[in-house]
Design a protein around this motif. Structure first.
Motif, PDB file in Angstrom:
ATOM      1  N   SER A  11       0.838  -1.203   0.000  1.00 51.86           N
ATOM      2  CA  SER A  11       0.000   0.000   0.000  1.00 51.86           C
ATOM      3  C   SER A  11       0.871   1.250   0.000  1.00 51.86           C
ATOM      4  O   SER A  11       0.512   2.279  -0.568  1.00 51.86           O
ATOM      5  CB  SER A  11      -0.917  -0.003   1.226  1.00 51.86           C
ATOM      6  N   PHE A  12       2.035   1.164   0.659  1.00 53.29           N
ATOM      7  CA  PHE A  12       3.016   2.231   0.663  1.00 53.29           C
ATOM      8  C   PHE A  12       4.356   1.642   0.238  1.00 53.29           C
ATOM      9  O   PHE A  12       4.625   0.459   0.462  1.00 53.29           O
ATOM     10  CB  PHE A  12       3.143   2.863   2.056  1.00 53.29           C
ATOM     11  N   ASP A  13       5.185   2.476  -0.378  1.00 57.16           N
ATOM     12  CA  ASP A  13       6.516   2.024  -0.780  1.00 57.16           C
ATOM     13  C   ASP A  13       7.466   2.191   0.397  1.00 57.16           C
ATOM     14  O   ASP A  13       7.912   3.295   0.704  1.00 57.16           O
ATOM     15  CB  ASP A  13       7.009   2.834  -1.986  1.00 57.16           C
ATOM     16  N   ASN A  14       7.757   1.088   1.080  1.00 57.60           N
ATOM     17  CA  ASN A  14       8.670   1.108   2.220  1.00 57.60           C
ATOM     18  C   ASN A  14      10.050   0.559   1.862  1.00 57.60           C
ATOM     19  O   ASN A  14      10.803   0.138   2.742  1.00 57.60           O
ATOM     20  CB  ASN A  14       8.084   0.276   3.372  1.00 57.60           C
ATOM     21  N   SER A  15      10.391   0.577   0.585  1.00 59.02           N
ATOM     22  CA  SER A  15      11.655   0.018   0.139  1.00 59.02           C
ATOM     23  C   SER A  15      12.844   0.836   0.653  1.00 59.02           C
ATOM     24  O   SER A  15      12.735   2.040   0.889  1.00 59.02           O
ATOM     25  CB  SER A  15      11.705  -0.032  -1.390  1.00 59.02           C
ATOM     26  N   TYR A  16      13.977   0.153   0.816  1.00 58.56           N
ATOM     27  CA  TYR A  16      15.197   0.847   1.232  1.00 58.56           C
ATOM     28  C   TYR A  16      16.398  -0.003   0.848  1.00 58.56           C
ATOM     29  O   TYR A  16      16.259  -1.172   0.484  1.00 58.56           O
ATOM     30  CB  TYR A  16      15.203   1.125   2.739  1.00 58.56           C
ATOM     31  N   ASP A  17      17.578   0.612   0.927  1.00 61.13           N
ATOM     32  CA  ASP A  17      18.810  -0.083   0.572  1.00 61.13           C
ATOM     33  C   ASP A  17      19.652  -0.360   1.812  1.00 61.13           C
ATOM     34  O   ASP A  17      19.680   0.429   2.763  1.00 61.13           O
ATOM     35  CB  ASP A  17      19.643   0.759  -0.398  1.00 61.13           C
ATOM     36  N   GLY A 159       5.804  -3.977  20.592  1.00 65.39           N
ATOM     37  CA  GLY A 159       6.509  -3.431  19.447  1.00 65.39           C
ATOM     38  C   GLY A 159       5.624  -3.288  18.229  1.00 65.39           C
ATOM     39  O   GLY A 159       4.392  -3.296  18.328  1.00 65.39           O
ATOM     40  N   MET A 160       6.274  -3.149  17.072  1.00 63.93           N
ATOM     41  CA  MET A 160       5.545  -2.909  15.824  1.00 63.93           C
ATOM     42  C   MET A 160       6.446  -3.268  14.647  1.00 63.93           C
ATOM     43  O   MET A 160       7.623  -3.578  14.810  1.00 63.93           O
ATOM     44  CB  MET A 160       5.135  -1.431  15.717  1.00 63.93           C
ATOM     45  N   PHE A 161       5.866  -3.217  13.446  1.00 65.99           N
ATOM     46  CA  PHE A 161       6.655  -3.285  12.224  1.00 65.99           C
ATOM     47  C   PHE A 161       6.849  -1.845  11.743  1.00 65.99           C
ATOM     48  O   PHE A 161       5.870  -1.139  11.461  1.00 65.99           O
ATOM     49  CB  PHE A 161       5.930  -4.103  11.145  1.00 65.99           C
ATOM     50  N   TYR A 162       8.089  -1.409  11.676  1.00 74.64           N
ATOM     51  CA  TYR A 162       8.382  -0.035  11.268  1.00 74.64           C
ATOM     52  C   TYR A 162       9.717  -0.038  10.533  1.00 74.64           C
ATOM     53  O   TYR A 162      10.760  -0.272  11.123  1.00 74.64           O
ATOM     54  CB  TYR A 162       8.435   0.886  12.491  1.00 74.64           C
ATOM     55  N   GLN A 163       9.665   0.175   9.217  1.00 75.40           N
ATOM     56  CA  GLN A 163      10.844   0.005   8.385  1.00 75.40           C
ATOM     57  C   GLN A 163      11.782   1.207   8.450  1.00 75.40           C
ATOM     58  O   GLN A 163      11.339   2.354   8.485  1.00 75.40           O
ATOM     59  CB  GLN A 163      10.420  -0.216   6.926  1.00 75.40           C
ATOM     60  N   PRO A 164      13.098   0.961   8.451  1.00 74.87           N
ATOM     61  CA  PRO A 164      14.053   2.065   8.357  1.00 74.87           C
ATOM     62  C   PRO A 164      14.054   2.651   6.947  1.00 74.87           C
ATOM     63  O   PRO A 164      13.523   2.042   6.012  1.00 74.87           O
ATOM     64  CB  PRO A 164      15.391   1.392   8.669  1.00 74.87           C
ATOM     65  N   LYS A 165      14.657   3.815   6.805  1.00 74.01           N
ATOM     66  CA  LYS A 165      14.819   4.418   5.490  1.00 74.01           C
ATOM     67  C   LYS A 165      16.107   3.954   4.813  1.00 74.01           C
ATOM     68  O   LYS A 165      16.245   4.069   3.588  1.00 74.01           O
ATOM     69  CB  LYS A 165      14.816   5.938   5.598  1.00 74.01           C
ATOM     70  N   ALA A 166      17.041   3.442   5.599  1.00 71.65           N
ATOM     71  CA  ALA A 166      18.302   2.924   5.063  1.00 71.65           C
ATOM     72  C   ALA A 166      19.013   2.157   6.161  1.00 71.65           C
ATOM     73  O   ALA A 166      18.760   2.372   7.355  1.00 71.65           O
ATOM     74  CB  ALA A 166      19.189   4.051   4.546  1.00 71.65           C
ATOM     75  N   VAL A 167      19.902   1.253   5.737  1.00 71.31           N
ATOM     76  CA  VAL A 167      20.754   0.514   6.668  1.00 71.31           C
ATOM     77  C   VAL A 167      22.194   0.647   6.174  1.00 71.31           C
ATOM     78  O   VAL A 167      22.471   0.472   4.984  1.00 71.31           O
ATOM     79  CB  VAL A 167      20.365  -0.972   6.746  1.00 71.31           C
TER      80      VAL A 167
END
Length: 361
Positions: A11-17, A159-167
């Motif tokens: 539904s949202f683009d949570n992609s990151y590198d 807790g929750m599922f919450y993606q970083p913007k980068a690693v």
């Protein structure tokens, strides 16, 4: 430099590198100076990581006129608590942090999980980036967006599922680790091979001596391959509704052992014990061949994982397993090895076999 893309386009683009290199500090500083993730950096460390990396990073960022905020927590699993979560939120509020700023989680799995939960909760969410400095966090906890704190009754229950913007995973940071911390990360490394990649498992067997020496090229390959395996699983199942459960191989038993030990054993160490136990139980059930069980155990032997015996209360561990987050309809969902590189999600695995193996170990 190796870049692994985590593609999450729902539904949202949570992609990151994920950037894996000998050193990632220049890339991290450049991205923060360009405000790629937010305006003011909030660097969260534990006391050990602050001395090793945090103070220097904050000084560099201050020299770039970014007005960084450094927040430090005590080292150890005890910091992954609701009390410390609240303390960090209050510290950010007092410093005037807004939703336009960015949290930088600089440290191991405890710091990453705690910082991500803080970032996801503060003002209903601001961006964060992961800068893992331990092997365990580089290969596992910094990837996939599972952030949490512990409560007295169990690990990661809040807790929750919450993606970083980068690693940003810098291999040079691994040289600061004690052997016990390296071993903790290796528990998760072996897990990735058992669940998805026979060739990688055999690579670990062949290169065990280089792993112990933390040879740079070998470690870059290991971190990158684990991230690739996890990224592929997370891409197919971001919020653990199905296939992502395979990443929990060794964890259901391992988490219970970890809690029963009062966190005196490291997470990866407990995962390794969990793999030994469920592997032996699966073999007893006729599901995991003698040859493949021997390969799994030989790799862990060569890497020094879960060797000897362990002191646990079998009844208490089994009771804790029944409170696991993965319990469904009253049944414990187990990740069971079928062969090296393949596991199965099972809700009817005979628990008496696990109890028997716990008693043996």
């Amino acid at each position: 430099m190796k870049t692994v893309s985590v593609e999450l386009k729902g539904s949202f683009d949570n992609s990151y590198d994920i950037t894996v290199d000998e050193s990632v500090s220049d890339r991290l500083v450049n991205d923060l100076c360009e405000h790629r993730y937010g305006k003011r950096p909030v660097v969260i460390c534990d006391e050990n990581t602050s001395e090793l990396f945090g103070i220097k990073l904050v000084e560099i960022l201050a020299g770039k006129q970014l007005d960084p905020l450094l927040l430090t927590v005590p080292a150890g699993e005890e910091s992954k608590s609701l009390n410390m979560f609240s303390s960090l939120l209050e510290g950010m509020l007092e410093a005037g942090i807004t939703r336009q700023d960015v949290v930088v989680a600089l440290g191991g799995g405890v710091v990453g999980d705690l910082s991500g939960y803080v970032a996801g909760s503060y003002m209903r969410g601001l961006n964060f980036v992961q800068v893992p400095t331990t092997l365990l966090s580089q290969v596992d906890s910094s990837v996939g967006g599972k952030v949490a704190v512990n409560i007295p009754g169990g690990k990661n229950y809040c807790g929750m599922f919450y993606q970083p913007k980068a690693v940003f995973a810098g291999i040079e940071a691994l040289n600061s680790l004690e052997k016990k911390e390296v071993a903790s990360g290796l528990g998760e490394v072996v897990k990735h091979g058992i669940i998805a990649d026979r060739e990688f498992t055999l690579y670990l067997d062949d290169n065990a001596e280089a792993v112990h020496e933390l040879e740079s090229e070998v470690m870059k390959h290991i971190v990158s391959r684990c991230c690739e395996i996890k990224a592929d699983v997370v891409r197919r199942d971001e919020k653990e509704g199905g296939v992502r459960r395979i990443l929990n191989y060794g964890h259901t038993v391992g988490h219970a052992i970890e809690t029963n030990s009062g966190y005196s054993l490291t997470h990866g160490e407990c995962v390794a014990w969990g793999m030994r136990i469920i592997g032996a139980a699966a073999n007893a059930a006729g599901l995991f061949s003698n040859d493949d069980l021997e390969i799994q155990n030989r790799v862990m032997d060569r890497l020094g994982l879960a060797v000897g015996s362990i002191t646990v209360d079998t009844d208490a561990v089994m009771a804790m397993m029944k409170r696991d987050k993965k319990v469904k309809d009253g049944k414990i969902v187990m990740i069971v090895p079928r062969k090296i590189g393949e596991v199965e999600i099972m809700a009817d695995f005979p628990l008496e076999l696990i109890a028997a193996e716990l008693d043996k170990f």
